[in-house]
Design a protein around this motif. Sequence first.
Motif: not given
Length: 434
Positions: A155-158, A266-269
């Motif tokens: 969780g917590g990704y954008k 893009e998936f960022t964390h």
Amino acid sequence: MFKRIAGTKDILPQETDFWLKIEKISRRVFSLYNYRQIRPPLIEEAALFNRSLGESAEIVQKQMFLIRNNSELYALRPEGTASVVRAYVENNLEKKDGLVKLYYTGPMFRLERPQKARLRQFHHLGCEVIGAYQPYIDIEVISLADRLLKDFGIGGYKVRLNSLGCAKDKSNLSSILYDKLKIKLNELCSDCQARFERNSLRILDCKNESCQVVVQGLEIGNGHLCQECRIHFEQVKQGLTLLGVDYSCSEYLVRGLDYYTRTVFEFTHPDLGRQQDALGAGGRYDNLVGDLGGNAAGAIGFAFGMERLLMVSGPLPTAQSNDLVYLITMGEAARKTGITILRDLRQAGISADTDYENRSLKGAMRRANDLGAASVLILGDNELQNKSITLKDLTTGNQREVAISTVVQELLINREPRTLPIRKAGTDHESRIK
Ligand code: HAM
């Protein structure tokens, strides 16, 4: 005593369990979306990457592991997309399979300055869909990446999203940027000053704070997009919203590889730190198949960095998969409702796929048969009006209309006897199988 090379890792047994779990979950999720695995070689002609990623890409400029063999120059693959497209073209997959949905895992090699989340040998978990230009495939691919992260318990990704537009739009954007940045060159970091002539687009996603200040003052917007690319992007956004994917648009997201056109994401964390915050990334590359000698074919994919996934993973849940359901929609309204039905089926653990190639009903039925689907769902205007859908069992040939709101339930009930294990003689369940 020998030591491992800087930027490589030994994945020891305690960690391997974790890798196996990630791989197992991803195999299940990819099969729910009807993707099949491909395993290209780790070594390719170096020119394949020069041609695909672009001569000005950082990877090509300074990060390839090159091996000279007499007059040949080979490279350890720095990424998977170019190899998959090469394999698609070389093996005539287009003629054999039409649209292909492929996934892969395996090591990639980049001669980078090693850091915590930046290795010289790392692993990709990626997929590539080749053979469709439709925005619905962008929606499927991005929501599939989102689903994978959720099933990994991350969780917590954008999710960041942008459209570069077609090749022409992209070159317009480059020249707009070139003009705007020319007068601000001395405010940029040394890397960006070097990038300016080669690849001014890359300056947009430089992580250096002073470059970000300059870039944010440029007010780029999406003005470079032509009408068709603008509509494509709008449809992608609408579909993602419909499926509940939480994304934000970023006009600064450009990606470092030449092959991208239109949708990029893009998936960022935040736990990965500011410099290397990407868990994974991808986008469309509609010109690459043609550039590598195939017939023009729309394509899109993404790759997650396995090591980075593991850095942010929580405990991993498990689930089970089912036989394929093939959804056939007729008309745009049915298409929209269709993607929510697909999402619901997959959410319920039922493998499901649909037609992305605008086939006729007959063609789509043939495709369902070729894929070995267990059943077909047909949604047209009449059904939509009645809030129903036609369910056809391809084994028995029986067909009936069911309410859209109960179709998932109907399919689950039908499958139960085939998927549940038999426990004791004489149970309800066993008698149902008989
Ligand atoms: P990429 O952004 O270069 O895209 O790599 C994808 C992911 O691999 C990154 O987001 C990151 O998580 C991971 N990664 C990249 N370099 C390293 C490294 N040195 N150490 C550890 N992890 C790393 C591609 O490679 C495209 N082929 C993705 C794609 C597929 N686009 C379309 N289809």
